[in-house]
Design a protein around this motif. Sequence first.
Motif, PDB file in Angstrom:
ATOM      1  N   LEU A 193      -0.565   4.115   6.320  1.00  0.00           N
ATOM      2  CA  LEU A 193       0.475   4.784   5.522  1.00  0.00           C
ATOM      3  C   LEU A 193       1.226   5.775   6.410  1.00  0.00           C
ATOM      4  CD1 LEU A 193      -1.689   5.469   2.317  1.00  0.00           C
ATOM      5  CD2 LEU A 193      -0.122   3.569   2.733  1.00  0.00           C
ATOM      6  N   CYS A 194       1.534   5.324   7.617  1.00  0.00           N
ATOM      7  CA  CYS A 194       1.986   6.211   8.684  1.00  0.00           C
ATOM      8  C   CYS A 194       3.422   6.701   8.502  1.00  0.00           C
ATOM      9  CB  CYS A 194       1.852   5.501  10.023  1.00  0.00           C
ATOM     10  SG  CYS A 194       0.285   4.627  10.171  1.00  0.00           S
ATOM     11  N   ALA A 195       4.185   6.056   7.604  1.00  0.00           N
ATOM     12  CA  ALA A 195       5.547   6.520   7.359  1.00  0.00           C
ATOM     13  C   ALA A 195       5.625   7.351   6.080  1.00  0.00           C
ATOM     14  CB  ALA A 195       6.507   5.328   7.288  1.00  0.00           C
ATOM     15  N   CYS A 196       4.472   7.615   5.463  1.00  0.00           N
ATOM     16  CA  CYS A 196       4.447   8.481   4.273  1.00  0.00           C
ATOM     17  C   CYS A 196       3.202   9.360   4.297  1.00  0.00           C
ATOM     18  CB  CYS A 196       4.582   7.689   2.986  1.00  0.00           C
ATOM     19  SG  CYS A 196       3.364   6.387   2.737  1.00  0.00           S
TER      20      CYS A 196
ATOM     21  N   SER B  11       0.807  -1.227   0.000  1.00  0.00           N
ATOM     22  CA  SER B  11       0.000   0.000   0.000  1.00  0.00           C
ATOM     23  C   SER B  11       0.838   1.273   0.000  1.00  0.00           C
ATOM     24  CB  SER B  11      -0.918   0.030   1.224  1.00  0.00           C
ATOM     25  OG  SER B  11      -1.894  -0.966   1.128  1.00  0.00           O
ATOM     26  N   ALA B  12       1.921   1.286   0.789  1.00  0.00           N
ATOM     27  CA  ALA B  12       2.728   2.504   0.873  1.00  0.00           C
ATOM     28  C   ALA B  12       3.381   2.794  -0.478  1.00  0.00           C
ATOM     29  CB  ALA B  12       3.788   2.374   1.968  1.00  0.00           C
TER      30      ALA B  12
ATOM     31  N   GLY C 239      11.505   6.390   7.788  1.00  0.00           N
ATOM     32  CA  GLY C 239      10.380   5.668   8.370  1.00  0.00           C
ATOM     33  C   GLY C 239      10.170   4.336   7.688  1.00  0.00           C
ATOM     34  N   GLY C 240       9.559   3.405   8.459  1.00  0.00           N
ATOM     35  CA  GLY C 240       9.258   2.111   7.867  1.00  0.00           C
ATOM     36  C   GLY C 240       9.253   1.009   8.892  1.00  0.00           C
TER      37      GLY C 240
ATOM     38  N   GLU D 245      10.409   4.209  -1.144  1.00  0.00           N
ATOM     39  CA  GLU D 245       9.336   3.692  -1.997  1.00  0.00           C
ATOM     40  C   GLU D 245       8.871   4.752  -2.987  1.00  0.00           C
ATOM     41  OE1 GLU D 245       8.526   0.736  -2.281  1.00  0.00           O
ATOM     42  OE2 GLU D 245       8.936  -0.285  -0.397  1.00  0.00           O
TER      43      GLU D 245
ATOM     44  N   ALA E  47       0.685   3.979  -2.807  1.00  0.00           N
ATOM     45  CA  ALA E  47       0.276   5.353  -2.480  1.00  0.00           C
ATOM     46  C   ALA E  47       1.301   6.371  -2.971  1.00  0.00           C
ATOM     47  CB  ALA E  47       0.088   5.491  -0.968  1.00  0.00           C
ATOM     48  N   LEU E  48       2.522   5.904  -3.213  1.00  0.00           N
ATOM     49  CA  LEU E  48       3.578   6.799  -3.691  1.00  0.00           C
ATOM     50  C   LEU E  48       3.837   6.611  -5.188  1.00  0.00           C
ATOM     51  CD1 LEU E  48       5.905   6.469  -0.571  1.00  0.00           C
ATOM     52  CD2 LEU E  48       4.490   8.441  -1.187  1.00  0.00           C
TER      53      LEU E  48
ATOM     54  N   ALA F  57       7.199   5.917  12.340  1.00  0.00           N
ATOM     55  CA  ALA F  57       6.233   6.682  11.549  1.00  0.00           C
ATOM     56  C   ALA F  57       6.156   8.137  11.990  1.00  0.00           C
ATOM     57  CB  ALA F  57       4.854   6.024  11.686  1.00  0.00           C
TER      58      ALA F  57
ATOM     59  N   VAL G  85      10.301   2.844   3.743  1.00  0.00           N
ATOM     60  CA  VAL G  85       9.216   3.591   3.097  1.00  0.00           C
ATOM     61  C   VAL G  85       9.729   4.875   2.439  1.00  0.00           C
ATOM     62  CG1 VAL G  85       6.982   4.724   3.485  1.00  0.00           C
ATOM     63  CG2 VAL G  85       7.474   2.554   4.604  1.00  0.00           C
ATOM     64  N   TRP G  86      10.826   5.434   2.980  1.00  0.00           N
ATOM     65  CA  TRP G  86      11.342   6.662   2.372  1.00  0.00           C
ATOM     66  C   TRP G  86      11.952   6.407   0.987  1.00  0.00           C
ATOM     67  CZ3 TRP G  86      14.124   3.671   5.641  1.00  0.00           C
ATOM     68  CH2 TRP G  86      15.460   3.436   5.343  1.00  0.00           C
TER      69      TRP G  86
ATOM     70  N   TYR H 106      -7.877  -1.344   4.488  1.00  0.00           N
ATOM     71  CA  TYR H 106      -6.740  -2.028   3.869  1.00  0.00           C
ATOM     72  C   TYR H 106      -7.164  -2.796   2.612  1.00  0.00           C
ATOM     73  CZ  TYR H 106      -3.717  -1.336   8.030  1.00  0.00           C
ATOM     74  OH  TYR H 106      -2.945  -0.820   9.041  1.00  0.00           O
TER      75      TYR H 106
ATOM     76  N   LEU I 116      -5.167   4.874  -2.910  1.00  0.00           N
ATOM     77  CA  LEU I 116      -4.365   5.437  -1.827  1.00  0.00           C
ATOM     78  C   LEU I 116      -3.441   6.544  -2.321  1.00  0.00           C
ATOM     79  CD1 LEU I 116      -3.416   1.979  -0.301  1.00  0.00           C
ATOM     80  CD2 LEU I 116      -4.977   3.638   0.736  1.00  0.00           C
ATOM     81  N   VAL I 117      -3.311   7.573  -1.495  1.00  0.00           N
ATOM     82  CA  VAL I 117      -2.415   8.681  -1.805  1.00  0.00           C
ATOM     83  C   VAL I 117      -1.533   8.940  -0.593  1.00  0.00           C
ATOM     84  CG1 VAL I 117      -2.261  11.108  -2.475  1.00  0.00           C
ATOM     85  CG2 VAL I 117      -4.191   9.728  -3.270  1.00  0.00           C
ATOM     86  N   GLY I 118      -0.209   8.883  -0.773  1.00  0.00           N
ATOM     87  CA  GLY I 118       0.724   9.168   0.304  1.00  0.00           C
ATOM     88  C   GLY I 118       1.367  10.528   0.105  1.00  0.00           C
ATOM     89  N   ARG I 119       2.018  11.032   1.146  1.00  0.00           N
ATOM     90  CA  ARG I 119       2.646  12.358   1.135  1.00  0.00           C
ATOM     91  C   ARG I 119       1.736  13.388   0.485  1.00  0.00           C
ATOM     92  NH1 ARG I 119       7.680   9.710  -0.528  1.00  0.00           N
ATOM     93  NH2 ARG I 119       8.523   8.866   1.397  1.00  0.00           N
TER      94      ARG I 119
END
Lengths: 507, 160
Positions: B129-132, A11-12, A341-342, A46, A15-16, A335, A43-44, A218, B142-145
């Motif tokens: 999505l707590c780290a982005c 998902s992360a 983060g990750g 991704e 989302a990116l 987070a 995650v940084w 989710y 989903l959309v991050g940052r």
Amino acid sequence: MSMKMYLPLDSAAVALGADDVAAAIAARFPEATLVRNGSRGMVWLEPLLEVEIDGVRHGFGPFETTDIDALSGDLANHPKALGPVDDLPWMQRQTRLTFARVGVIDPLSLDDYRAHGGVTGLERALSMTPAEIVTETTDSGLRGRGGAGFPTGIKWKTVMEAQADQKYIVCNADEGDSGTFADRMLMEGDPFTLIEGMVIAGIATGATKGYVYLRSEYPIAIEVMNKAVAIARQQGLLGASILGSAHAFDMEIRVGAGAYVCGEETSLLNSMEGKRGVVRAKPPLPALEGFMGKPTVVNNVISLATVPVIFERGAQFYQDFGLGRSRGTIPLQIAGNVKHGGLFEIAFGLPLGEIVDDIAGGTASGRPVKAVQVGGPLGAYFPRDLFDTPFGYEEFAGKKGLIGHAGLTLFDDQQDMLKMARFAMEFCAIESCGKCTPCRIGSVRGVETVDRIAQGDASAIPLLTDLCETMKDGSLCALGGFTPYPVMSALTHFPDDFATTAQEAAE
Amino acid sequence: MTATPVFGDAEQHVLHEILAANRHLEGALLPILHAVQHQFGYVPAEALPVIAKDLNISRAEAHGVMSFYHDFRDHPAGRTTLKICRAEACQAMGADDLVDHARDSLALDWHETTKDGAITLEQVFCLGLCACGPAMMVDGKLVGRADVAKLDAIIAEARS
């Protein structure tokens, strides 16, 4: 030359922008194999693209569609080149047991799963008696990773010894705590591990039916888990005869409906039964009267997903990691306002400050870390003064905090902690199931009381303290009972945020 | 505002198909409500007594369950549903500013829909999505940052 590449479906990553990158890669390199894997947890970085070069996976990230053309050139000089992923410091420093395969394998390939140690634990469990399986689980020292920390083996023993025509394994995948995403990452990146853990739990306790209660927030995890269950059933990992044995076990995925309180095990069971997600009084324990009134194991995703590695490597191997009564490893989720983060899995015992400053590299904003909330919305805010606290169940309890589901949310020095105390009460008011008075009414009064403090009424501070005592002692479950943790820790450790506003109003 | 559609024979037929596909499940009510909302975009008031009768529970219980959960809505949403995470990790990355901007620019409170029926605004507590963060979900995507620029682009597209 046919290239093999990996890009997470996590998902992360999605989302990116991972889906756009995947589509563009498929268009640009139609002959390449692109595996949609889980996330490595950085995650940084991704979306993190991995390209296999001479059998070694090299990372490129954070990868954007504009970085694709350069993949045709010298890869070592690609502007996003990170080198071999396994050699990155973030990966090197971890002890990945529960998350060993996440980000490595194709999540929906049972062959890949087996090639990386999957099913070995189940095969061993099938050669043992239920009592031996329970003992092995107890000996590993595994405790509930959902936050309560109850020994998993003891819970299984109660269900094993209960007499009933039907027993159940229920996996609590209602991971609603902000700052936590380990359950999601595990289910998206290595779903068969969870299935295998549930099957072993079923064999140990005599339960033949399992459910995963998975939150509706989710969607990708729901999709991956449903596909994985279908594959497992097709290939004999689930069904009337597990791997050809006399044991039967089948399972299905149930989707939650946006109620935070359903992460509490008794309201989860009510929700699964088609009722309002209100909390049940205990006793009776769910282990004796759980789903549909039958003996039920309710375990968190990470607890169940750790079972296969315990049976693969042995209880002693697992329990050799850790600190004090916190045995094994813990997948930390780092987070919030964080530079790196990750997900980072390591043995219990690392001091909080080392996690925050060293592993996570401080804040994303570059400003000083003011507070770290550990354990989700019901966890305490830790100031820098307490950064020497080692990461363990008892160690955090000793500092009036909790590790919860091991999520850490960083805040920089611009955060107003009175605002966070107010939010904790507001969240409790929104999510309260309404069954008990301290939570249902106390949360609303709590918002009002924090507002009075914000308006300069210092006499409301003892009132807030008193209210928190009442909620803590009188609530039926952790929602009302633990909301005082963030509130009181904010008030205790950051008095300036409460005093300044009072002073400003007086001036 | 979006007009409430008619719940006629065709809709009744679909509802009965949903009931037939799910009534055998242990604890069938949530799967049924999810399927109904997936099909109709909301849980029509006309559906509840039918569901209640089918599962042999009271209307009060069916209503109580449906109204307990944040996910279920009793009227249709806009063409685009925008969910913004308000939980702690997203707050640490400035979610409050994003929330203020969304509410101001859309002139909406939570759970409300724009007059042109384009956008429904919802709050959500954690998308994992707590780290982005800050994080959003736009019609399930989903959309991050997330930031004001991304949000404005999403709003503009939803209204076009």
